[in-house]
Design an enzyme around this catalytic site. Structure first.
Site, PDB file in Angstrom:
ATOM      1  N   GLY A  46     -37.935 -55.851  12.722  1.00 27.72           N
ATOM      2  CA  GLY A  46     -38.158 -55.607  11.300  1.00 27.72           C
ATOM      3  C   GLY A  46     -39.199 -56.574  10.769  1.00 27.72           C
ATOM      4  N   GLN A  51     -44.371 -61.072   4.962  1.00 24.59           N
ATOM      5  CA  GLN A  51     -44.493 -61.877   6.185  1.00 24.59           C
ATOM      6  C   GLN A  51     -45.907 -61.829   6.776  1.00 24.59           C
ATOM      7  OE1 GLN A  51     -40.635 -60.137   7.893  1.00 24.59           O
ATOM      8  NE2 GLN A  51     -40.661 -62.197   8.737  1.00 24.59           N
ATOM      9  N   CYS A  94     -35.670 -64.549  12.571  1.00 25.49           N
ATOM     10  CA  CYS A  94     -36.726 -64.104  11.659  1.00 25.49           C
ATOM     11  C   CYS A  94     -38.074 -64.487  12.246  1.00 25.49           C
ATOM     12  CB  CYS A  94     -36.529 -64.769  10.300  1.00 25.49           C
ATOM     13  SG  CYS A  94     -37.739 -64.268   9.071  1.00 25.49           S
ATOM     14  N   LEU A  95     -39.026 -63.554  12.217  1.00 29.03           N
ATOM     15  CA  LEU A  95     -40.348 -63.841  12.785  1.00 29.03           C
ATOM     16  C   LEU A  95     -41.053 -64.962  12.020  1.00 29.03           C
ATOM     17  CD1 LEU A  95     -41.571 -60.199  13.561  1.00 29.03           C
ATOM     18  CD2 LEU A  95     -40.674 -61.908  15.173  1.00 29.03           C
ATOM     19  N   HIS A 136     -31.583 -57.962   5.422  1.00 31.64           N
ATOM     20  CA  HIS A 136     -32.457 -59.092   5.758  1.00 31.64           C
ATOM     21  C   HIS A 136     -33.878 -58.838   5.223  1.00 31.64           C
ATOM     22  CE1 HIS A 136     -33.957 -62.192   8.860  1.00 31.64           C
ATOM     23  NE2 HIS A 136     -35.069 -61.647   8.394  1.00 31.64           N
ATOM     24  N   GLU A 137     -34.378 -57.618   5.457  1.00 34.08           N
ATOM     25  CA  GLU A 137     -35.756 -57.309   5.047  1.00 34.08           C
ATOM     26  C   GLU A 137     -35.866 -57.155   3.526  1.00 34.08           C
ATOM     27  OE1 GLU A 137     -37.919 -57.869   7.163  1.00 34.08           O
ATOM     28  OE2 GLU A 137     -36.681 -57.768   8.958  1.00 34.08           O
ATOM     29  N   HIS A 140     -36.285 -60.387   1.953  1.00 33.92           N
ATOM     30  CA  HIS A 140     -37.678 -60.878   2.002  1.00 33.92           C
ATOM     31  C   HIS A 140     -38.468 -60.408   0.785  1.00 33.92           C
ATOM     32  CE1 HIS A 140     -38.338 -63.000   5.746  1.00 33.92           C
ATOM     33  NE2 HIS A 140     -37.807 -62.030   6.476  1.00 33.92           N
TER      34      HIS A 140
HETATM   35 ZN   LIG Z   1     -37.109 -62.175   8.424  1.00 34.29          ZN
END
Ligand SMILES: [Zn+2]
Length: 171
Positions: A46, A51, A94-95, A136-137, A140
């Site tokens: 995701g 991001q 998380c990236l 989660h997304e 963000h």
């Molecule tokens: Zn994340």
């Protein structure tokens, strides 16, 4: 399509509240294509537009397992309509916070409305990994990171670690 750079903690842009997409323009289509490529390359399941430094309410997802065909999903302007009282715990990563994983408890089921890349209004009732991933997304898009769901002690420790690493990288 092009790979975009994934911004990392403690980049202050990760705390921005993203703007709703007004129109599925060529710019949005090209953003989504780049996000997909960037997400697959990471690799991740995701990615939120912020991001890659774009404060728009756009999410890409693909929860297909390694041996399954790709299942790219685009979620634009999502709204959480309902969350279950039942909760579930998943180990999240998380990236933007690489190589840090921690268990997070969230509602086990959610209902989310969103717009797809063709501009159609859609509605999804999710459970399991999809429910966690959507939450989660969507966090963000509101400037919230999964570490915000941990204890202050754990959060402060990880922020400090990444702040130090960022300073070292600048030197
Ligand atoms: Zn994340």
């Amino acid at each position: 399509m092009a790979l975009r750079e994934i911004i990392k903690l403690p980049d202050p842009r990760l705390r921005l509240v993203a703007e709703p997409v007004q129109e599925i323009s060529d710019e949005i289509r090209s953003l989504v294509a780049d996000m997909m490529e960037t997400m697959y390359a990471a690799p991740g399941i995701g990615l939120a537009a912020i991001q890659v430094g774009v404060a728009q309410r756009v999410i890409t997802l693909d929860l297909a397992k390694k041996d399954e065909p790709k299942n790219p999903q685009v979620v634009i302007n999502p709204e959480i309509l309902w969350t279950s009282e039942e909760r579930a715990t998943y180990e999240e990563g998380c990236l933007s916070i690489p190589e840090f994983y921690e268990e997070v408890e969230r509602p086990a089921q959610v209902r989310v409305s969103y717009t797809d890349l063709d501009g159609n209004a859609r509605d999804v009732e999710a459970n399991g990994l999809l429910a966690t991933c959507l939450q989660h997304e969507i966090d963000h898009l509101n400037g919230v990171l999964f570490i915000d769901h941990l204890s202050k002690l754990k959060r402060d420790r990880i922020i400090k670690k990444f702040t130090k690493a960022a300073k070292r990288a600048e030197e």
